[in-house]
Design a protein around this motif. Structure first.
Motif, short mmCIF file in Angstrom:
data_model
loop_
_atom_site.label_atom_id
_atom_site.label_comp_id
_atom_site.label_asym_id
_atom_site.label_seq_id
_atom_site.Cartn_x
_atom_site.Cartn_y
_atom_site.Cartn_z
N ASN A 236 0.68 -1.22 0.00
CA ASN A 236 -0.18 0.06 0.14
C ASN A 236 0.86 1.37 -0.16
O ASN A 236 0.46 2.41 0.50
N GLY A 237 1.94 1.44 -0.85
CA GLY A 237 2.72 2.60 -0.85
C GLY A 237 3.54 2.69 0.32
O GLY A 237 4.06 3.77 0.52
N GLU A 238 3.67 1.67 1.15
CA GLU A 238 4.35 2.04 2.61
C GLU A 238 5.65 0.91 2.26
O GLU A 238 5.63 -0.34 1.99
N LEU A 239 7.16 1.42 2.87
CA LEU A 239 8.18 0.55 2.64
C LEU A 239 8.47 0.11 3.96
O LEU A 239 8.73 1.19 4.77
N TYR A 240 8.81 -1.06 4.52
CA TYR A 240 9.03 -1.60 5.72
C TYR A 240 10.33 -2.15 5.70
O TYR A 240 10.73 -3.23 4.99
N ARG A 241 11.61 -1.38 6.29
CA ARG A 241 12.84 -1.72 6.20
C ARG A 241 13.43 -2.49 7.22
O ARG A 241 12.96 -2.34 8.29
N SER A 264 -4.76 -7.83 10.27
CA SER A 264 -3.72 -7.43 9.21
C SER A 264 -3.30 -6.10 9.28
O SER A 264 -2.13 -5.83 9.60
N SER A 265 -4.13 -5.27 9.77
CA SER A 265 -3.77 -3.91 9.92
C SER A 265 -3.02 -3.40 11.09
O SER A 265 -2.05 -2.82 11.02
N SER A 266 -3.28 -4.18 12.24
CA SER A 266 -2.41 -4.28 13.51
C SER A 266 -0.93 -4.68 13.35
O SER A 266 -0.24 -4.15 13.82
N MET A 267 -0.97 -5.52 12.56
CA MET A 267 0.52 -6.10 12.20
C MET A 267 1.23 -5.21 11.55
O MET A 267 2.35 -4.98 11.86
N TRP A 268 0.45 -4.44 10.90
CA TRP A 268 1.40 -3.31 10.22
C TRP A 268 1.67 -2.14 10.66
O TRP A 268 2.42 -1.10 10.23
N ASN A 269 1.20 -2.06 12.10
CA ASN A 269 1.64 -0.88 12.81
C ASN A 269 2.84 -1.20 13.62
O ASN A 269 3.04 -0.72 14.67
N TRP A 270 3.86 -2.10 13.24
CA TRP A 270 5.11 -2.38 13.93
C TRP A 270 5.78 -1.09 13.87
O TRP A 270 5.67 -0.31 13.30
N ARG A 271 6.68 -1.08 14.91
CA ARG A 271 7.69 -0.05 14.95
C ARG A 271 8.94 -0.39 14.44
O ARG A 271 10.17 0.56 14.71
N GLY A 272 9.03 -0.99 13.19
CA GLY A 272 9.98 -1.16 12.53
C GLY A 272 10.22 -0.05 11.69
O GLY A 272 9.34 0.85 11.45
N LYS A 273 11.38 0.17 11.16
CA LYS A 273 11.78 1.45 10.47
C LYS A 273 10.91 1.61 9.07
O LYS A 273 10.85 0.61 8.25
N LYS A 274 10.13 2.53 9.03
CA LYS A 274 9.27 2.76 7.88
C LYS A 274 9.62 3.95 6.97
O LYS A 274 10.11 4.79 7.39
N ASP A 275 9.57 3.73 5.63
CA ASP A 275 10.05 4.69 4.72
C ASP A 275 9.42 4.67 3.55
O ASP A 275 9.30 3.63 2.78
N GLY A 276 8.88 5.90 3.11
CA GLY A 276 8.21 5.71 1.88
C GLY A 276 6.72 6.26 2.05
O GLY A 276 6.28 6.47 3.21
#
Length: 276
Positions: A236-241, A264-276
């Protein structure tokens, strides 16, 4: 006018017929799913042809052909029981264990797990050796336009095949691999590059392509950096690095295994580095 009693009786008959048809259809569907991917499916196609020839030979009065097909059907089923005794035994065993009607769901879940494990094994191998990779998983939005830009593969997904595709200086290592379910559809495919001005300057073409395809489709795309060996994922236009194996596994399971959008949505709220 029909008496009330006759009217109720007719409705019950219709309901019985509908239930009967639905049950027979479901049983036939489960039988087809049971033999799908085995040599029995080819036999089923052959039987269909023989029945069609038998039917039309009877209509057009082709007596000799009709007689031959009739004898084939008469004695053929006995031969089928003998030849396919292992498959029939397996079906009866599953019926006895109560797994016959749940086999489709179990097989689908197992296939998804195999997909995740193959992706994890391949990305871990390539990340350690800094082998660049770009892998896109097709979901609801079709990727046929992008599949056509690459080289058709149409092979069962395996980590070994993925790794071999991306080995440097081989004909298929440039471009993206596109996966649907448990099949590698194509390799060396071209994906649209993102034109977002917010992408970090340190990211190369693979990351821009991964973001680009995620902006126009609902696909998941994995990227292995050739320079750093870091693993990233786009959606969805987001990059998880900089995803480690555990984070990547949980993200893939949330998207591939879990049907619930909330989970699914809650899993994508990780505090991993996000760029994009």
């Amino acid at each position: 006018m029909f008496p009330i009693g006759d009217f109720d009786f007719n409705i019950l008959n219709y309901l019985n017929d509908i239930i009967d048809i639905l049950l027979v259809t479901y049983v036939i569907y489960k039988l087809i799913m049971l033999i799908k991917g085995t040599k029995a499916i080819q036999l089923l196609k052959g039987i269909t042809v023989i029945i069609a020839v038998w039917f039309f030979s009877g209509i057009f009065k082709l007596n000799t052909l009709y007689f031959l097909m009739n004898q084939t059907l008469l004695y053929g089923f006995l031969a089928i029981i003998i030849i396919f005794q292992p498959e029939l035994r397996r079906a009866l065993e599953q019926l006895g264990r109560g797994r016959f009607f749940s086999r489709g769901m179990i097989a689908e879940e197992e296939e998804k797990r195999n997909t995740i494990e193959a992706m994890l094994k391949a990305t871990n191998y390539m990340a350690k050796r800094r082998i660049g990779a770009l892998i896109t998983i097709e979901r609801e939005t079709g990727l046929d336009d992008y599949v056509e830009t690459g080289i058709p593969i149409n092979a069962n997904l395996s980590s070994e095949l993925l790794i071999n595709i991306f080995i440097p200086n081989t004909p298929l290592h440039d471009g993206a691999v596109i996966i649907n379910d448990n099949q590698i559809l194509a390799a060396a495919s071209y994906l649209p590059l993102s034109e977002s001005p917010f992408i970090s300057k340190e990211l190369g073409t693979r990351h821009r392509a991964a973001l680009g395809i995620s902006e126009v489709t609902d696909s998941l795309t994995l990227v292995v950096s050739e320079e750093t060996g870091n693993v990233s994922l786009t959606k969805n236009g987001e990059l998880y690095r900089n995803l480690d194996e555990d984070m990547l596994r949980k993200l893939l399971e949330a998207e591939i295994m879990t049907k619930s959008k909330t989970t699914s949505s809650s899993m994508w709220n990780w505090r991993g580095k996000k760029d994009g």
